[in-house]
Design a protein around this motif. Structure first.
Motif, PDB file in Angstrom:
ATOM      1  N   SER A 257       0.862  -1.186   0.000  1.00 20.46           N
ATOM      2  CA  SER A 257       0.000   0.000   0.000  1.00 20.46           C
ATOM      3  C   SER A 257       0.896   1.232   0.000  1.00 20.46           C
ATOM      4  O   SER A 257       2.118   1.147   0.221  1.00 20.46           O
ATOM      5  N   ILE A 258       0.314   2.390  -0.208  1.00 23.58           N
ATOM      6  CA  ILE A 258       1.090   3.639  -0.202  1.00 23.58           C
ATOM      7  C   ILE A 258       1.827   3.824   1.133  1.00 23.58           C
ATOM      8  O   ILE A 258       3.036   4.077   1.134  1.00 23.58           O
TER       9      ILE A 258
ATOM     10  N   LEU B 267      10.488   2.771   1.363  1.00 26.52           N
ATOM     11  CA  LEU B 267      11.364   3.716   0.663  1.00 26.52           C
ATOM     12  C   LEU B 267      11.953   4.784   1.577  1.00 26.52           C
ATOM     13  O   LEU B 267      12.800   5.556   1.144  1.00 26.52           O
ATOM     14  N   GLY B 268      11.474   4.864   2.805  1.00 26.79           N
ATOM     15  CA  GLY B 268      11.969   5.893   3.718  1.00 26.79           C
ATOM     16  C   GLY B 268      11.483   7.283   3.354  1.00 26.79           C
ATOM     17  O   GLY B 268      12.198   8.273   3.523  1.00 26.79           O
TER      18      GLY B 268
ATOM     19  N   SER C 269       4.931  11.924  -0.487  1.00 30.06           N
ATOM     20  CA  SER C 269       6.067  11.868  -1.410  1.00 30.06           C
ATOM     21  C   SER C 269       5.923  10.688  -2.365  1.00 30.06           C
ATOM     22  O   SER C 269       6.184  10.810  -3.569  1.00 30.06           O
ATOM     23  N   VAL C 270       5.477   9.551  -1.847  1.00 32.85           N
ATOM     24  CA  VAL C 270       5.267   8.374  -2.693  1.00 32.85           C
ATOM     25  C   VAL C 270       4.124   8.639  -3.666  1.00 32.85           C
ATOM     26  O   VAL C 270       4.209   8.297  -4.854  1.00 32.85           O
TER      27      VAL C 270
ATOM     28  N   ARG D 110      -3.377  -0.992  -9.790  1.00 36.44           N
ATOM     29  CA  ARG D 110      -4.708  -0.637  -9.295  1.00 36.44           C
ATOM     30  C   ARG D 110      -5.604  -1.851  -9.249  1.00 36.44           C
ATOM     31  O   ARG D 110      -5.636  -2.648 -10.182  1.00 36.44           O
ATOM     32  N   ALA D 111      -6.321  -1.958  -8.160  1.00 30.49           N
ATOM     33  CA  ALA D 111      -7.375  -2.957  -8.007  1.00 30.49           C
ATOM     34  C   ALA D 111      -8.594  -2.177  -7.543  1.00 30.49           C
ATOM     35  O   ALA D 111      -8.730  -1.873  -6.359  1.00 30.49           O
ATOM     36  N   GLY D 112      -9.426  -1.789  -8.496  1.00 33.68           N
ATOM     37  CA  GLY D 112     -10.539  -0.903  -8.153  1.00 33.68           C
ATOM     38  C   GLY D 112      -9.975   0.454  -7.766  1.00 33.68           C
ATOM     39  O   GLY D 112      -9.191   1.041  -8.498  1.00 33.68           O
ATOM     40  N   ARG D 113     -10.327   0.914  -6.588  1.00 32.82           N
ATOM     41  CA  ARG D 113      -9.812   2.199  -6.106  1.00 32.82           C
ATOM     42  C   ARG D 113      -8.521   2.057  -5.317  1.00 32.82           C
ATOM     43  O   ARG D 113      -7.883   3.038  -4.987  1.00 32.82           O
ATOM     44  N   ARG D 114      -8.156   0.833  -5.019  1.00 36.45           N
ATOM     45  CA  ARG D 114      -6.941   0.603  -4.238  1.00 36.45           C
ATOM     46  C   ARG D 114      -5.699   0.761  -5.107  1.00 36.45           C
ATOM     47  O   ARG D 114      -5.651   0.269  -6.230  1.00 36.45           O
TER      48      ARG D 114
END
Length: 68
Positions: A14-15, A22-23, A28-29, A42-46
């Motif tokens: 996930s984000i 990534l630290g 930022s991501v 993407r899986a739907g809105r995820r």
């Protein structure tokens, strides 16, 4: 008693998880995703990030010092 089952490694993050990996901050991501520097899955809105893409991003952005 030890757990003898094989550990399943995670490929999609996930984000917030990707930010930790990534630290960086989650925002930022998100900016890296929006700019196209990191591909999203993407899986739907995820929105998820592939660990292979994150590792490629790290390798691409590594700075090596030139020998003197």
């Amino acid at each position: 008693m030890a757990n003898d089952s094989p550990r399943i490694l995670k490929r999609l993050y996930s984000i917030p998880e990707a930010a930790h990996y990534l630290g960086r901050s989650p925002w930022s991501v998100r900016r890296l995703v929006w700019s196209g520097e990191l591909p999203e899955v993407r899986a739907g809105r995820r929105v998820h990030l592939d660990i292979k893409d994150m590792d490629a991003f790290i390798e691409k952005n590594k700075q090596r010092e030139e020998p003197s």
